[in-house]
Design a protein around this motif. Structure first.
Motif, PDB file in Angstrom:
ATOM      1  N   UNK A  26      22.265  37.905  22.740  1.00 48.30           N
ATOM      2  CA  UNK A  26      23.413  38.459  23.476  1.00 48.30           C
ATOM      3  C   UNK A  26      24.574  37.470  23.498  1.00 48.30           C
ATOM      4  N   UNK A  27      24.259  36.189  23.712  1.00 47.60           N
ATOM      5  CA  UNK A  27      25.313  35.164  23.725  1.00 47.60           C
ATOM      6  C   UNK A  27      25.926  35.034  22.328  1.00 47.60           C
ATOM      7  N   UNK A  28      25.087  35.114  21.301  1.00 48.75           N
ATOM      8  CA  UNK A  28      25.595  35.049  19.920  1.00 48.75           C
ATOM      9  C   UNK A  28      26.609  36.163  19.658  1.00 48.75           C
TER      10      UNK A  28
ATOM     11  N   UNK B  36      29.855  35.268  21.667  1.00 45.80           N
ATOM     12  CA  UNK B  36      30.657  34.188  21.081  1.00 45.80           C
ATOM     13  C   UNK B  36      31.345  34.636  19.801  1.00 45.80           C
ATOM     14  N   UNK B  37      30.723  35.586  19.094  1.00 38.92           N
ATOM     15  CA  UNK B  37      31.302  36.050  17.825  1.00 38.92           C
ATOM     16  C   UNK B  37      32.661  36.729  18.039  1.00 38.92           C
ATOM     17  N   UNK B  38      32.988  37.073  19.294  1.00 38.73           N
ATOM     18  CA  UNK B  38      34.327  37.619  19.585  1.00 38.73           C
ATOM     19  C   UNK B  38      35.410  36.647  19.115  1.00 38.73           C
TER      20      UNK B  38
ATOM     21  N   UNK C 246      35.224  32.720  25.782  1.00 38.18           N
ATOM     22  CA  UNK C 246      35.551  31.315  26.044  1.00 38.18           C
ATOM     23  C   UNK C 246      34.925  30.787  27.332  1.00 38.18           C
ATOM     24  N   UNK C 247      34.797  31.652  28.339  1.00 38.30           N
ATOM     25  CA  UNK C 247      34.218  31.174  29.599  1.00 38.30           C
ATOM     26  C   UNK C 247      32.779  30.707  29.352  1.00 38.30           C
ATOM     27  N   UNK C 248      32.033  31.456  28.540  1.00 35.60           N
ATOM     28  CA  UNK C 248      30.648  31.064  28.254  1.00 35.60           C
ATOM     29  C   UNK C 248      30.625  29.872  27.281  1.00 35.60           C
ATOM     30  N   UNK C 249      31.499  29.897  26.281  1.00 40.79           N
ATOM     31  CA  UNK C 249      31.565  28.797  25.308  1.00 40.79           C
ATOM     32  C   UNK C 249      31.864  27.463  26.024  1.00 40.79           C
ATOM     33  N   UNK C 250      32.835  27.498  26.935  1.00 35.74           N
ATOM     34  CA  UNK C 250      33.222  26.278  27.662  1.00 35.74           C
ATOM     35  C   UNK C 250      32.076  25.800  28.552  1.00 35.74           C
TER      36      UNK C 250
ATOM     37  N   UNK D 190      26.833  34.604  10.915  1.00 35.38           N
ATOM     38  CA  UNK D 190      28.051  35.047  10.212  1.00 35.38           C
ATOM     39  C   UNK D 190      29.267  34.284  10.709  1.00 35.38           C
ATOM     40  N   UNK D 191      29.303  34.061  12.022  1.00 39.98           N
ATOM     41  CA  UNK D 191      30.429  33.331  12.613  1.00 39.98           C
ATOM     42  C   UNK D 191      30.458  31.873  12.139  1.00 39.98           C
ATOM     43  N   UNK D 192      29.273  31.313  11.974  1.00 43.71           N
ATOM     44  CA  UNK D 192      29.178  29.934  11.472  1.00 43.71           C
ATOM     45  C   UNK D 192      29.845  29.847  10.093  1.00 43.71           C
ATOM     46  N   UNK D 193      29.598  30.844   9.256  1.00 51.91           N
ATOM     47  CA  UNK D 193      30.189  30.860   7.907  1.00 51.91           C
ATOM     48  C   UNK D 193      31.696  31.136   7.967  1.00 51.91           C
TER      49      UNK D 193
END
Ligand SMILES: [Zn+2]
Length: 373
Positions: A170-172, A175-177, A208-212, A283-286
């Motif tokens: 779910x977090x993945x 974050x992909x947003x 961003x809130x979760x990423x931060x 996919x986002x990593x790439x």
């Protein structure tokens, strides 16, 4: 302008009893009188049983048998939904995992009635979004327009037990947003595609809130388990906002870009290697690496993402996703065809196999800078 449906209620609850009370209150308030429950047998039967009993009491036990019907989803497909008879029902309630909620949202959509979402697993951003992913012919999954839930009731006591991997997925997806938004902005700049500033604001802030917060936990040397435990509410609320961003935009654009095309391409070519959220994070990593290589974002933005993904245990190597370099080259070549109208960063790379191969060598042998700011 599109009409935008924002849910009236978002409640995070701690027992079956609390969920039943909130559900009945909402049904009473809105005056719904004939209800279809969409669920699966396990592991949701305990909460479903309690909700059924509460609804029977509320609807008047004598006539409730005709006012309440429970459907157990066998195959989450368009064909399954189409054969369900929902004559004069005025509400659909989905209780279960992603496929159940997707079935409920699509069922509500084709019957033109509202839907309540009660997710027991938070593994993608579909818990409260206007899109359903269901099987179509040849067992292929397709994205369909669906009804945005009028209420989201989350049984935290069940979600907590659903396992770390589903929440990480779910977090993945959330974050992909950040990758999807980059693609949308690119399409706006280069192809003049319409962009919705408020949808971006909602989607970006949610991610961003979760990423931060993850970066804070890394800097404080706190383990992942502690992050998930202490921030479950924020994670779920941010995922719910991600769905709202799609509703505001009237498209999946704020939450789906090239990283989703890569995941769909993996599904199509190799039948899905990991869950949706894990594949889109890969996919986002790439895509983030490509953007940093092409100079759209700083190298440090990519390095930060790498550190965050590694901390979460999301795949940043070929072997952790279970794919070879040759297979990934095919995936990247095929990805734009998954949705040719969606302009993304993949439109900016040369399609020659040698170029892609060298880029992947650089990515997967990339030495980390190992710092975060
Ligand atoms: Zn997604």
């Amino acid at each position: 302008m599109n009409s935008v449906n924002i849910p009236d209620k978002l409640r995070l609850l701690n027992s079956n009893k609390e969920v039943a009370e909130e559900l009945i209150d909402f049904i009473k308030e809105q005056g719904f009188s004939k209800i279809a429950l969409i669920t699966t047998k396990t592991p949701n039967y305990l909460i479903t049983n309690e909700l059924e009993i509460a609804l029977y009491k509320y609807l008047d036990a004598n006539v409730a048998t005709s006012l309440l019907k429970t459907f157990q989803v066998i195959t989450p497909s368009v064909a399954y939904v189409n054969q369900l008879q929902l004559n004069d029902f005025d509400l659909v309630v989905g209780i279960g995992g992603g496929k159940v909620i997707d079935t409920a949202k699509y069922l509500a959509h084709i019957n033109n009635i509202p839907c309540i979402s009660i997710p027991t697993v938070i593994s993608n951003d579909g818990i409260c979004s206007p899109i359903s992913v269901l099987k179509e012919k040849q067992n292929k999954y397709i994205s369909l327009g669906a009804t945005m839930p009028v209420a989201l009731l989350v049984p935290l006591h069940i979600v907590e037990k659903s396992g770390e991997e589903s929440l990480i997925s779910g977090i993945g997806d959330l974050l992909s947003n950040l990758s999807a938004i980059e693609d949308w902005k690119l399409a706006n700049r280069e192809e003049d595609e319409y962009i919705d500033d408020y949808a971006i604001l909602i989607s970006e802030n949610a991610a961003l809130s979760v990423f931060t917060q993850i970066k804070n936990y890394i800097l404080q040397n706190k383990p992942k388990e502690q992050l998930l435990k202490e921030n479950l509410k924020m994670i779920i609320e941010s995922i719910a906002l991600s769905g709202i961003a799609m509703e505001v935009a009237g498209t999946s654009r704020p939450a789906s870009g090239a990283e989703h095309l890569i995941s769909h391409s993996i599904d199509e070519l190799f039948g899905g290697l990991k869950s949706h959220g894990i594949q889109v994070a890969f996919g986002m990593y790439i895509t983030t690496f490509i953007r940093s290589e092409l100079g759209y974002i700083s190298k440090n933005t990519f390095e930060e993402l790498k550190i965050v993904l590694r901390y979460l245990g999301l795949p940043i190597t070929l072997s952790s996703l279970g794919i070879t370099k040759e297979q990934l080259i095919k995936v990247l070549a095929y990805a734009p065809q998954m949705r040719p109208d969606r302009y993304t960063i993949l439109n900016k790379i040369k399609s020659e196999e040698r170029y892609v191969s060298e880029m992947l060598d650089k990515l997967f042998e990339n030495k980390p800078m190992l710092h975060i700011s």
